[in-house]
Design an enzyme around this catalytic site. Structure first.
Site, PDB file in Angstrom:
ATOM      1  N   GLU A 143     -19.437  -4.917  -5.803  1.00 20.43           N
ATOM      2  CA  GLU A 143     -18.091  -5.407  -5.497  1.00 20.43           C
ATOM      3  C   GLU A 143     -17.900  -6.834  -5.993  1.00 20.43           C
ATOM      4  O   GLU A 143     -16.847  -7.169  -6.525  1.00 20.43           O
ATOM      5  CB  GLU A 143     -17.858  -5.361  -3.991  1.00 20.43           C
ATOM      6  CG  GLU A 143     -17.440  -4.011  -3.459  1.00 20.43           C
ATOM      7  CD  GLU A 143     -15.979  -3.744  -3.712  1.00 20.43           C
ATOM      8  OE1 GLU A 143     -15.138  -4.295  -2.993  1.00 20.43           O
ATOM      9  OE2 GLU A 143     -15.677  -2.972  -4.639  1.00 20.43           O
ATOM     10  N   GLU A 193     -11.128   0.217 -11.191  1.00 17.19           N
ATOM     11  CA  GLU A 193     -10.707  -0.812 -12.152  1.00 17.19           C
ATOM     12  C   GLU A 193     -11.521  -0.831 -13.435  1.00 17.19           C
ATOM     13  O   GLU A 193     -10.973  -1.042 -14.531  1.00 17.19           O
ATOM     14  CB  GLU A 193     -10.748  -2.190 -11.487  1.00 17.19           C
ATOM     15  CG  GLU A 193      -9.695  -2.414 -10.424  1.00 17.19           C
ATOM     16  CD  GLU A 193     -10.079  -1.807  -9.093  1.00 17.19           C
ATOM     17  OE1 GLU A 193      -9.202  -1.673  -8.222  1.00 17.19           O
ATOM     18  OE2 GLU A 193     -11.275  -1.460  -8.907  1.00 17.19           O
ATOM     19  N   THR A 247      -0.531  -0.002 -12.337  1.00 21.48           N
ATOM     20  CA  THR A 247      -1.871  -0.381 -11.907  1.00 21.48           C
ATOM     21  C   THR A 247      -2.560   0.685 -11.079  1.00 21.48           C
ATOM     22  O   THR A 247      -3.769   0.750 -11.013  1.00 21.48           O
ATOM     23  CB  THR A 247      -1.825  -1.696 -11.109  1.00 21.48           C
ATOM     24  OG1 THR A 247      -3.139  -2.140 -10.853  1.00 21.48           O
ATOM     25  CG2 THR A 247      -1.105  -1.516  -9.797  1.00 21.48           C
ATOM     26  N   GLU A 273       0.826  -1.213   0.000  1.00 25.62           N
ATOM     27  CA  GLU A 273       0.000   0.000   0.000  1.00 25.62           C
ATOM     28  C   GLU A 273       0.856   1.257   0.000  1.00 25.62           C
ATOM     29  O   GLU A 273       0.556   2.231  -0.703  1.00 25.62           O
ATOM     30  CB  GLU A 273      -0.937  -0.001   1.213  1.00 25.62           C
ATOM     31  CG  GLU A 273      -1.933  -1.144   1.256  1.00 25.62           C
ATOM     32  CD  GLU A 273      -3.054  -0.984   0.238  1.00 25.62           C
ATOM     33  OE1 GLU A 273      -3.081   0.033  -0.480  1.00 25.62           O
ATOM     34  OE2 GLU A 273      -3.909  -1.883   0.176  1.00 25.62           O
ATOM     35  N   ASP A 276      -5.334 -10.198  -9.372  1.00 17.74           N
ATOM     36  CA  ASP A 276      -4.012  -9.960  -8.845  1.00 17.74           C
ATOM     37  C   ASP A 276      -3.232  -9.029  -9.754  1.00 17.74           C
ATOM     38  O   ASP A 276      -3.000  -9.311 -10.921  1.00 17.74           O
ATOM     39  CB  ASP A 276      -3.285 -11.308  -8.727  1.00 17.74           C
ATOM     40  CG  ASP A 276      -2.077 -11.226  -7.831  1.00 17.74           C
ATOM     41  OD1 ASP A 276      -1.380 -10.212  -7.891  1.00 17.74           O
ATOM     42  OD2 ASP A 276      -1.842 -12.184  -7.083  1.00 17.74           O
TER      43      ASP A 276
END
Length: 728
Positions: free
Chosen positions: A542, A633, A719, A278, A422
């Site tokens: 989600e 995303e 990402t 993080e 991932d």
């Protein structure tokens, strides 16, 4: 006599337990334990898991260089990376003070002066330090600095220094195909000014709310105006959003934020640990991206200086026998100075998603040790990649300690799964681009993993309008230890986290000349668009389970109402069976003439009630996660597909997504998460993670901006949506 014997036995048991507790506490030091819990938290495409197994015990000090030791993942205790040795070009002698060559080999900026601090006397261990059973967590709310906050991290001679350093690749960059659309079929190249202005206004609103009541804290609470400090209290939103401010032309806000960066002290924190993943993506990536974007100007040099300050601290987490990092680094000197191992249960993404930030730091500073740190991880992942239970992919968690038994080499730990949530996979093609195509390892690893994905993970959902879309599901693999047979359990689950896969497939398809993958990327992105458009709010949940088409993902599929209803009521036959007279008698009810069993709902009544009660969109059989926490995303992939295909469809769908999100999340001090995307009026949650301004709004903005202003052929995104200049 018997009573006395029982007393003596009880006393002996108590003494034994006390001895075990004392021994355990002495041996554990700072190691973590706890139970395994799936938790969805922010900052990228990863499913957070708390470690299931305690980390290995602290090790005795050693001066043996790390290259003389086995370096292995998942119990591969005897394996040693040959790929790393093939790429080593520096043959330093092992020394306690250093871990790498200081000779710059990069054409980028000269390395800053060393930030290593002198060795100081260790401070005493405080009550705050004594947490032998603490486990690492991504988010840990801290409201104030504790008594031990006066403690500062400092550098020490490494316990496991490397004897040679893997250098950054040199040479002429490879010829890489153009990524951004250059065709003539679509009208491409213009900004959508009205939509662009709306997105910018939302970003200004969120930034102003943060600036007004939470400036310098990690996050603002968008409803109440309070603050959150889950990521070490160093100003996650401030640092993570720097490049967004620059891209949107908010220069005065950018300059003010840069001034505030100078006051961040990365050497101390109210948290006892540093979550490596993080902090790397939010802080290190944010600083480097802002420095790159602003032109590496001298007035913004503090951004690079602070990146180096933080990089030195994070690099210390790699001081383990096999150089695999401690993903939750206990930074206080009393513990950090001691030898330790990496964790025995490490989330894959937290290990494999560090490469771009550390590589770019190595490029900017000319200090190859940062690249060496992540190259060793890459080499281990490469060796392990085709020896898992699903060759080509890795399990969601790994043993990074190097201590596991050889018997575990055959596959991943029991109960592990393989899913495309991932970010490790996403980093592979982007690291290839960042290194100018000079390390082919990233291409081969990516291609091997995507072949496994296409074979095992993709599925076509059954949609009422028969759309040709794809979703990446989840595969759980266990082992029958009686005969060694692998047992695969596929679940047709979709997750918002996994929506990055569409953009990844399209990008990899272009740069590695895999046209089928570009089309897969389009269909995966459209699958997320379908999930957005299916709910009452127009926002994707989600997580959900979809009705899966019976054939392969590349075969046609028709809507089958009968099959869909069967999936919603799979036990109809037993559910609707009325109890017989003998069964009622056995239950003691036959003697009561007043008793009449209630008739079960018919198949149609049951299904219709289930759909109504659970607010299920057509094609979804279950919604496991109803929240939306401002994730990026899906819009990330929509942005990529627009830039790669030029198709205005993706702009239109992106605008529909933005208006839905803005309508339901707009709050007084920014934007809030919401509790249930299937409600007509969802409740807001007092949380705004840094990726709302750092990523989600940035991707919306870039989608509607003039494409050539921030071209994919001039910039590469990681990402977390930070930009990196490609090697020239």
């Amino acid at each position: 006599m018997a009573g006395r014997r029982r007393v003596r036995l009880a006393a002996a048991v108590v003494v034994f337990i006390v001895i075990v507790i004392i021994y355990t506490r002495q041996g554990q030091g700072e190691h973590y334990g706890g139970h395994l819990t799936d938790t969805l938290v922010g900052g990228g495409s990863v499913l957070r898991e708390k470690p299931e197994v305690q980390q290995p015990a602290a090790l005795p000090k050693s001066s043996v260089p790390v290259d003389a030791r086995p370096t292995a993942l998942a119990g591969d205790a005897g394996a040693q990376s040959t790929t790393a040795q093939d790429r080593v070009t520096s043959d330093e002698e092992s020394r306690p003070e250093a871990t790498s060559s200081s000779t710059p080999t990069s054409s980028f900026a000269a390395a800053p002066e060393s930030t290593s601090a002198p060795v100081h006397q260790l401070p005493p261990i405080t009550h705050d330090d004594e947490l032998p059973y603490e486990y690492g967590e991504g988010r840990v709310e801290v409201s104030k600095i504790s008594q031990s906050s006066a403690v500062h991290w400092t550098s020490f001679p490494e316990n496991f220094p490397v004897s040679s350093t893997i250098q950054l690749p040199t040479g002429t960059p490879a010829s890489i195909p153009s990524v951004q659309y250059t065709g003539t079929e679509h009208d491409f190249g213009h900004a959508d000014e009205d939509r662009l202005a709306a997105v910018k206004a939302a970003a200004q609103h969120a930034w102003q709310g943060y600036r007004e009541v939470a400036f310098g804290a990690d996050e603002v609470k968008p409803i109440s105006g309070g603050i959150n400090n889950p990521f070490n209290g160093w100003g996650a939103t401030l640092v993570d959003s720097l490049d967004t401010l620059w891209i949107m032309g908010l220069t005065s806000a950018f300059d003010e934020a840069v001034e505030a960066v100078a006051d961040i002290d990365f050497t101390t924190s109210p948290r006892s640990d540093i979550p490596l993943f993080e902090v790397t993506i939010r802080y290190l990536g944010g600083l480097i991206a802002a420095y790159d974007l602003s032109g590496q100007q001298s007035q913004h040099r503090v951004l690079l200086d602070k990146a180096v300050e933080l990089g030195e601290i994070l690099y210390a987490a790699f001081d383990t026998p096999n150089r695999m990092p401690m993903t939750y680094y206990r930074w206080k000197p009393a513990f950090a100075s001691q030898p330790h191992r990496a964790g025995s249960r490490v989330v894959m993404a937290e290990l494999g998603s560090l490469s771009m930030e550390f590589t770019r730091l190595a490029m900017l500073t000319g200090e190859p040790k940062y690249y060496d740190a992540i190259a060793r991880i890459t080499d281990e992942l490469e060796q392990f990649q085709n020896n898992t239970r699903l060759p080509g992919m890795w399990p969601t968690s790994l043993d990074a300690s190097g201590c596991a038994k050889p018997a575990q080499m055959a596959g991943s730990p029991v109960g592990s799964g393989a899913g495309l949530r991932d970010s490790t996979y996403e980093y592979l093609p982007k690291e290839y681009l960042l290194l100018g195509g000079l390390v082919d390892q990233y291409r081969t690893m990516y291609e091997d993993s995507m072949e496994a994905v296409k074979e095992e993970l993709l599925f076509k959902p059954m949609t009422i309008d028969e759309r040709d879309v794809l979703i990446s599901g989840e595969l759980k693999i266990s082992i029958n230890y009686t005969d060694g047979e692998l047992i695969k359990m596929f679940q047709s689950n979709g997750e918002h986290l996994t929506c990055f896969a569409g953009g990844m497939f399209a990008l990899g398809g272009v740069i590695f000349d895999r046209p089928e993958d570009v089309e897969i990327g389009r269909k995966l992105t459209d699958g997320c668009i379908w999930a957005y458009n299916s709910t009452t709010t127009g926002i994707m949940p989600e997580g959900f389970t979809a009705a899966m088409c019976p054939g392969r993902w590349d075969e046609p599929c028709e809507w089958n109402q009968t099959e869909y209803w069967h999936l919603l009521d799979p036990y109809e036959a037993t559910r609707t069976r009325m109890p017989t007279q003998s069964a009622r008698a056995a239950a003691g009810r036959l003697s009561s003439p007043m008793y009449t069993p209630k008739a079960p709902l018919s198949h149609a009544e049951y299904v219709e009630k289930k759909i109504e009660d659970e607010r299920l969109p057509p094609g979804m059989t279950k919604i496991g996660g109803r929240k939306y926490i401002l994730r990026p995303e899906a819009i990330e992939s929509v942005f990529y597909l627009y830039r790669i295909t030029g198709d205005p469809y993706f702009r239109d769908m992106g605008w529909k997504m933005f208006t839905s999100i803005d309508q339901h999340t707009r709050a007084l001090y920014g934007a809030s998460a919401i509790d249930d995307v299937t409600k007509a009026a969802p409740e807001q949650i007092d949380s705004m993670e840094s990726f709302w301004t750092a990523e989600t709004l940035k991707y919306f903005y870039l989608l509607f901006d003039e494409p050539n202003r921030w071209s994919l052929d001039e910039w590469v995104l990681n990402t977390e949506a930070h930009f990196f200049r490609r090697p020239s």
